[in-house]
Design a protein around this motif. Sequence first.
Motif, short mmCIF file in Angstrom:
data_model
loop_
_atom_site.label_atom_id
_atom_site.label_comp_id
_atom_site.label_asym_id
_atom_site.label_seq_id
_atom_site.Cartn_x
_atom_site.Cartn_y
_atom_site.Cartn_z
N LEU A 20 -2.54 1.71 -7.42
CA LEU A 20 -3.16 0.80 -6.46
C LEU A 20 -3.99 -0.30 -7.12
CD1 LEU A 20 -4.41 3.42 -3.82
CD2 LEU A 20 -2.38 1.97 -3.68
N LYS A 21 -4.18 -0.21 -8.42
CA LYS A 21 -5.02 -1.19 -9.11
C LYS A 21 -4.43 -2.60 -8.96
CE LYS A 21 -7.46 -1.90 -13.46
NZ LYS A 21 -7.65 -1.42 -14.85
N GLY A 22 -5.25 -3.50 -8.48
CA GLY A 22 -4.84 -4.89 -8.31
C GLY A 22 -4.17 -5.17 -6.98
N LYS A 23 -3.85 -4.14 -6.21
CA LYS A 23 -3.23 -4.32 -4.90
C LYS A 23 -4.31 -4.66 -3.87
CE LYS A 23 0.96 -2.89 -6.16
NZ LYS A 23 0.75 -2.23 -7.43
N ILE A 24 -4.10 -5.72 -3.08
CA ILE A 24 -5.12 -6.16 -2.12
C ILE A 24 -4.64 -6.06 -0.68
CG2 ILE A 24 -6.25 -7.70 -3.75
CD1 ILE A 24 -4.68 -10.03 -2.52
N ASP A 25 -3.43 -5.60 -0.49
CA ASP A 25 -2.92 -5.44 0.87
C ASP A 25 -3.74 -4.39 1.62
OD1 ASP A 25 -1.02 -4.17 2.98
OD2 ASP A 25 -0.03 -6.05 2.39
N PRO A 26 -4.03 -4.61 2.91
CA PRO A 26 -4.82 -3.64 3.70
C PRO A 26 -4.24 -2.23 3.68
CG PRO A 26 -4.61 -5.70 4.90
CD PRO A 26 -3.74 -5.84 3.69
N ILE A 27 -2.91 -2.12 3.61
CA ILE A 27 -2.29 -0.81 3.56
C ILE A 27 -2.72 -0.05 2.32
CG2 ILE A 27 -0.09 0.43 3.36
CD1 ILE A 27 1.18 -1.71 5.07
N PHE A 28 -2.73 -0.76 1.18
CA PHE A 28 -3.14 -0.14 -0.07
C PHE A 28 -4.63 0.21 -0.05
CE2 PHE A 28 0.53 -2.81 -1.46
CZ PHE A 28 1.38 -1.75 -1.78
N GLU A 29 -5.40 -0.61 0.62
CA GLU A 29 -6.83 -0.33 0.74
C GLU A 29 -7.07 0.96 1.51
OE1 GLU A 29 -10.79 -0.52 0.12
OE2 GLU A 29 -9.21 -1.74 -0.81
N SER A 30 -6.26 1.18 2.53
CA SER A 30 -6.37 2.42 3.30
C SER A 30 -6.00 3.63 2.44
CB SER A 30 -5.46 2.35 4.53
OG SER A 30 -5.51 3.55 5.26
N ILE A 31 -4.95 3.49 1.63
CA ILE A 31 -4.56 4.59 0.73
C ILE A 31 -5.66 4.85 -0.29
CG2 ILE A 31 -2.90 5.29 -1.03
CD1 ILE A 31 -0.79 3.64 0.46
N ARG A 32 -6.25 3.75 -0.81
CA ARG A 32 -7.33 3.89 -1.78
C ARG A 32 -8.53 4.63 -1.16
NH1 ARG A 32 -7.61 -1.06 -2.92
NH2 ARG A 32 -6.32 -1.06 -4.79
N GLU A 33 -8.83 4.33 0.09
CA GLU A 33 -9.95 4.99 0.76
C GLU A 33 -9.70 6.49 0.90
OE1 GLU A 33 -12.29 4.85 5.08
OE2 GLU A 33 -10.77 3.35 4.60
N GLU A 34 -8.46 6.86 1.29
CA GLU A 34 -8.15 8.28 1.43
C GLU A 34 -8.18 8.99 0.07
OE1 GLU A 34 -7.97 9.78 4.27
OE2 GLU A 34 -8.23 7.86 5.31
N ALA A 35 -7.73 8.28 -0.97
CA ALA A 35 -7.76 8.87 -2.31
C ALA A 35 -9.20 9.11 -2.77
CB ALA A 35 -7.04 7.96 -3.30
N ASP A 36 -10.09 8.18 -2.43
CA ASP A 36 -11.51 8.35 -2.75
C ASP A 36 -12.08 9.57 -2.05
OD1 ASP A 36 -11.58 6.19 -4.43
OD2 ASP A 36 -12.39 4.80 -2.94
N ARG A 37 -11.71 9.77 -0.79
CA ARG A 37 -12.19 10.93 -0.05
C ARG A 37 -11.69 12.23 -0.67
NH1 ARG A 37 -11.11 8.93 6.20
NH2 ARG A 37 -12.80 7.38 6.30
N MET A 38 -10.42 12.22 -1.07
CA MET A 38 -9.89 13.41 -1.72
C MET A 38 -10.61 13.69 -3.03
SD MET A 38 -5.79 12.92 -1.10
CE MET A 38 -5.40 14.35 -2.10
N GLU A 39 -10.91 12.64 -3.77
CA GLU A 39 -11.60 12.82 -5.05
C GLU A 39 -13.00 13.40 -4.84
OE1 GLU A 39 -12.13 10.31 -9.19
OE2 GLU A 39 -11.84 9.23 -7.31
N LYS A 40 -13.72 12.90 -3.84
CA LYS A 40 -15.05 13.42 -3.55
C LYS A 40 -14.97 14.88 -3.08
CE LYS A 40 -17.29 9.64 -4.45
NZ LYS A 40 -18.16 9.57 -5.67
N GLY A 41 -13.96 15.18 -2.28
CA GLY A 41 -13.80 16.55 -1.82
C GLY A 41 -13.51 17.51 -2.95
N LEU A 42 -12.66 17.10 -3.88
CA LEU A 42 -12.35 17.93 -5.04
C LEU A 42 -13.59 18.14 -5.90
CD1 LEU A 42 -8.86 16.51 -6.09
CD2 LEU A 42 -9.34 18.74 -5.04
N GLU A 43 -14.38 17.09 -6.04
CA GLU A 43 -15.61 17.20 -6.83
C GLU A 43 -16.56 18.22 -6.19
OE1 GLU A 43 -18.55 14.04 -6.62
OE2 GLU A 43 -18.66 14.04 -8.81
N THR A 44 -16.67 18.18 -4.86
CA THR A 44 -17.53 19.12 -4.16
C THR A 44 -17.05 20.55 -4.35
OG1 THR A 44 -18.08 17.46 -2.48
CG2 THR A 44 -18.50 19.76 -1.92
N ILE A 45 -15.73 20.77 -4.25
CA ILE A 45 -15.17 22.11 -4.46
C ILE A 45 -15.48 22.61 -5.85
CG2 ILE A 45 -13.01 23.41 -4.68
CD1 ILE A 45 -11.85 21.65 -2.47
N LEU A 46 -15.36 21.73 -6.84
CA LEU A 46 -15.62 22.11 -8.22
C LEU A 46 -17.07 22.52 -8.42
CD1 LEU A 46 -14.24 22.31 -10.98
CD2 LEU A 46 -14.96 19.96 -11.43
#
Length: 333
Positions: free
Chosen positions: A143-169
């Motif tokens: 997703l790096k360098g992608k500015i389309d709103p669709i990619f932004e939505s994917i990036r947001e969900e990936a951030d949430r998953m990353e935070k969730g995994l960090e919390t589990i750890l």
Amino acid sequence: MGEWAGDMRLFIRDHLSLIIFNAIQLFFVLSIYWLDGYRNHLTALYSVFFGFFLLTIYLFFRYITNRSIYRRLSNPFHNWDEFVLTRNWSPLAKAIQTLLRAQYRFYQEKIRRYESKQEQHLTFINQWVHQMKTPLSVIHLTLKGKIDPIFESIREEADRMEKGLETILYVSRLDVFEQDFHVERIPLHSLVSRVIHDNKRSFIRNDVYPNNRIDENIIVESDAKWLSFMIGQITINAIRYSAGTGEKIEFSSYRRGKNLVLEVRDYGIGIPTRDQKRVFDPYFTGENGRKYRESTGMGLYLVKEVCNKLHHGVELESTAGKGTMVRIVFHLL
């Protein structure tokens, strides 16, 4: 003397029925003599005395042979050796000790099996979290360098998953906290800046802005990794409940008596008064949790648990509709 008194009280309670039965028995014996016309009082009293004397000898023997049992029951032991090394003469004492040994071995085996399963579970969780980080990293690179709103939505969900995994750890590491922390001197301003940087996309997406007003010279003693995690959890909550307000989330610090206080303040929806006493309970989401489905009720609970283990304090003040302040209190020497 105190231990002896406790042993004797327990011994008397245990044999009280025998003493009463013996007294009643001697009373009936005297009654039979009396009803039969026998009037020699001295002989009758002597028989009563002799009966009680024999009872006393029996009770003394019972107390001596089972004294260790009564002592252990009156004064609970703190480790197994205190009981095992006691000399026991009577069959009752030996039988009780044998039973306790068998139970001790049984529960020790159960504890070992439980600890083994717990270790396997923690190992699996840690491995799974690290395995999930790889595809997340690939997603972020894609997703790096992608500015389309669709990619932004994917990036947001990936951030949430990353935070969730960090919390589990971090939750999995909490049980072995003593093996996973290192106290050091930490520049508080720099650490908060790193937390803000880690959450910068979340700040932008939710239209809230950080304001780091912490003095750059302030140093605290704590574990950098765990402190960063705690501030991150508080920041995530502040962003979530301030989304769309255009307000700032303020990070500040000040001295309060002999303590140093880190304060994170937002101007979001706040917490209803009836929920404030339970915000540090695990899985409690309250009224706000019903409005925001992302709430897990674990963030502030983990903050509280880590603060307790690091001997920091944590405080919360909130007014519904006006915002929330969370403070981490560092106890200075």
